[in-house]
Enzyme design. Structure first.
Site, short mmCIF file in Angstrom:
data_model
loop_
_atom_site.label_atom_id
_atom_site.label_comp_id
_atom_site.label_asym_id
_atom_site.label_seq_id
_atom_site.Cartn_x
_atom_site.Cartn_y
_atom_site.Cartn_z
N CYS A 53 37.08 37.19 34.88
CA CYS A 53 37.90 38.41 34.76
C CYS A 53 37.16 39.72 35.09
O CYS A 53 37.77 40.68 35.56
CB CYS A 53 38.47 38.52 33.35
N HIS A 57 38.53 43.46 36.28
CA HIS A 57 38.83 44.39 35.18
C HIS A 57 37.62 45.18 34.70
O HIS A 57 37.78 46.11 33.92
CB HIS A 57 39.44 43.62 34.00
#
Ligand code: DHE
Length: 550
Positions: A53, A57
């Site tokens: 991720c 992000h």
């Protein structure tokens, strides 16, 4: 779900390349409002977050190509909402982690709870940390005073062996492996000193290795870690500063470091935290993407991803550092020089733009709209029969190739405009390449979900682009008997400009190869196979990298 996977997969695979931060000890404060997690659950989720991720992000979850995921936002949404988002993804590019089969239901629940906790903060990396990691393996006075081998070093290829933490130095003339050199993990790029003697490589773990090509058997002479995660390195190229300095940018901590060019001794660290170009709000994690050395001034061109700023760092006086901050666009990534080396063309990938920066005048020439998620590598320069000198990029998000005019003097009408858009094999392209001695343009598609495309390359005749492309089945030519990905990645010319090299990148436990194509005939010239060639990805010809020929 299958269709969706096909759409999101190229980007997802690309950005989820794994972060060395997954194994770093981190400070964690607990958030009493967030759902309960045991320490074991938290540690597992943190590792998954950094592997899958963080690329989109951000480490601190402040958002980059993906949305911000800080607790002020996620707590309000709640676990059930977040679970749906993680499981099914979104049309905006969030992968469908559960329906694609990558996460099971339990993992989705774990991640939904994890992103409501305060983000753990990885440690900083100071001058003291750098100095502790610094190893001067062979000091300059103990190195050869002339080239001590018979290699034609200008035609050596430095090939990343991604998963073994090594580079293979391959003799471009004989196609024999000269040495396998130990480096950091998953070396991202290789760059040369101005003289062509020293090769610098940087691992994903921010370890830089400096290799002396004059040694009887070229090998490491210095090593340093400039952070915890990084992608870029370069050296001073301006007249009078040849081989004097090196620079590396890091993803974490967000900073760049200037070092001595013959020893890697760290001299100066500069942080990149600051305000974004558009909303002018503070960003705690602006990662350093591509770096290139100017040939026009004693300057390094440092591209800061999350703030969308290109910094021209004047290295002539490190004690009175002058920096020109150019407003470009957010999510700067990779780029290269035009054929005159005056302009730097850099992809602002999630803005679907290329920024053209004038390194002589020290200003932005233009922001140019191109296709979806431009990804040029260093791009390709050639002379268009109608529009004159152009620089080209392919795209991760669509099948087009954008050709941009780069000659404001000779072709003012076309300068900084997309003069032609050529259709390629498909999306999922990472690299494109040409050479001044060739009339061909090669475009890879390693991240296309269709193996036919990811295992082949498209070639154009730049004198007749309307004719379309020829497909070269590179992976098939490699003759590998193992099944698996066999992604064909990064065309790279030899010094003479009459051969093009490709990596056929298989999994760590499968056979890989390098394939060499005769540029005149577009026929197979050689296949390099060796049990030591594990997961080859980028490969860099010494001469072309040294002189920015592409
Ligand atoms: Fe790269 C260039 C970052 C994924 C192989 N890559 C670059 C540059 C940056 C970058 C900032 C420009 C460096 C420069 O010129 O100074 N790359 C990233 C990522 O953040 C990303 C998206 C995800 C990640 O986790 O790393 C990523 N890159 C990849 C890959 O998956 C590739 C194919 C294999 C790998 O090593 O992981 C890959 N990137 C390369 C290569 C270059 C590169 C071969 C150099 C191209 C050139 O011609 O100079």
């Amino acid at each position: 779900a299958q269709d969706k996977k096909a759409v999101t997969q190229p980007e997802m695979n690309y950005q989820a390349g794994g972060s060395p931060l997954a194994s770093e000890p981190m400070y964690q404060s607990s958030n009493p409002k967030a759902p309960q997690m045991t320490q074991a659950e938290f540690d597992k989720a943190r590792q998954i977050y950094f592997e899958r991720c963080a690329g989109c992000h951000g480490v601190l979850r402040k958002g980059a190509t993906g949305k911000p995921l800080t607790p002020d936002i996620t707590l309000g949404k709640g676990t059930d909402y977040l679970k749906i988002f993680i499981a099914y993804g979104s049309p905006a590019g969030m992968p469908n982690w559960q329906t694609s089969g990558d996460f099971d239901e339990k993992t989705v629940d774990l991640m939904a709870r994890y992103i409501q906790q305060d983000p753990p903060q990885p440690p900083e990396w100071s001058m003291e940390d750098m100095k502790k990691s610094w190893k001067l393996i062979v000091p300059p006075e103990q190195r050869p005073t002339k080239k001590m081998n018979d290699y034609n070093i200008a035609n050596i290829f430095s090939t990343t062996l991604r998963d073994t933490g090594e580079v293979a130095l391959i003799d471009g003339d004989t196609k024999q492996i000269i040495n396998i050199v130990k480096t950091g993990y998953a070396v991202h790029i290789s760059r040369l000193s101005a003289s062509g003697r020293y090769l610098f490589v940087i691992g994903r773990d921010a370890k830089i290795n400096m290799i002396d090509l004059w040694m009887p058997k070229p090998d490491n002479v210095a090593e340093i870690r400039v952070g915890l995660e990084a992608r870029s390195v370069d050296t001073s190229k301006f007249k009078g500063f040849e081989d004097k300095l090196a620079i590396a940018g890091s993803y974490w901590p967000p900073q760049y470091t200037i070092m001595k060019g013959d020893t890697l001794e760290p001299l100066k660290i500069v942080g990149t935290r600051g305000m974004t170009v558009d909303k002018q709000e503070y960003h705690p994690e602006p990662r350093v993407a591509s770096i290139v050395a100017s040939h026009f001034k004693p300057e390094f061109v440092v591209n800061v991803k999350e703030t969308g700023k290109t910094l021209l760092v004047d290295y002539s006086d490190l004690k009175a550092l002058k920096t020109t901050e150019i407003e470009t666009a957010r999510f700067l990534h990779d780029g290269g020089l035009d054929s005159t080396h005056r302009y730097f063309m850099v992809a602002a990938n999630q803005s679907n733009k290329i920024a053209a920066i004038d390194l002589k005048e020290g200003k932005l020439s233009a922001l140019i709209d191109v296709g979806k998620i431009p990804h040029p590598g260093r791009g390709a320069n050639f002379t268009h029969p109608q529009f004159g000198p152009v620089w080209a990029t392919s795209h991760l998000g669509d099948e087009t190739i954008s050709l941009i005019g780069t000659d404001p003097k000779g072709h003012p009408q076309q300068a900084w405009k997309v003069v032609e858009t050529v259709k390629g094999q498909g999306g999922g392209s990472l690299f494109i390449k040409s050479h001044p001695k060739s009339t061909h343009l090669y475009v890879d598609t390693p991240l296309n979900p269709d193996p036919k495309l990811s295992q082949s390359v498209a070639v154009y005749d730049v004198k007749n682009l309307a004719k379309g492309f020829t497909v070269l089945p590179i992976a098939e030519w490699a003759g590998l008997t193992d099944d698996g990905a066999k992604r064909v990645v990064q065309p790279e010319y030899n010094k003479a400009g009459d051969e093009v090299w490709f990596s056929v990148w298989s999994a760590k436990n499968k056979q890989s190869a390098l394939v060499v194509v005769d540029d005149k005939t577009l026929k197979l010239k050689a296949v390099i196979k060796d049990p030591r060639l594990i997961t080859p990805t980028g490969h860099f010809n010494v001469n072309n990298t040294q002189h920015d020929i592409y």
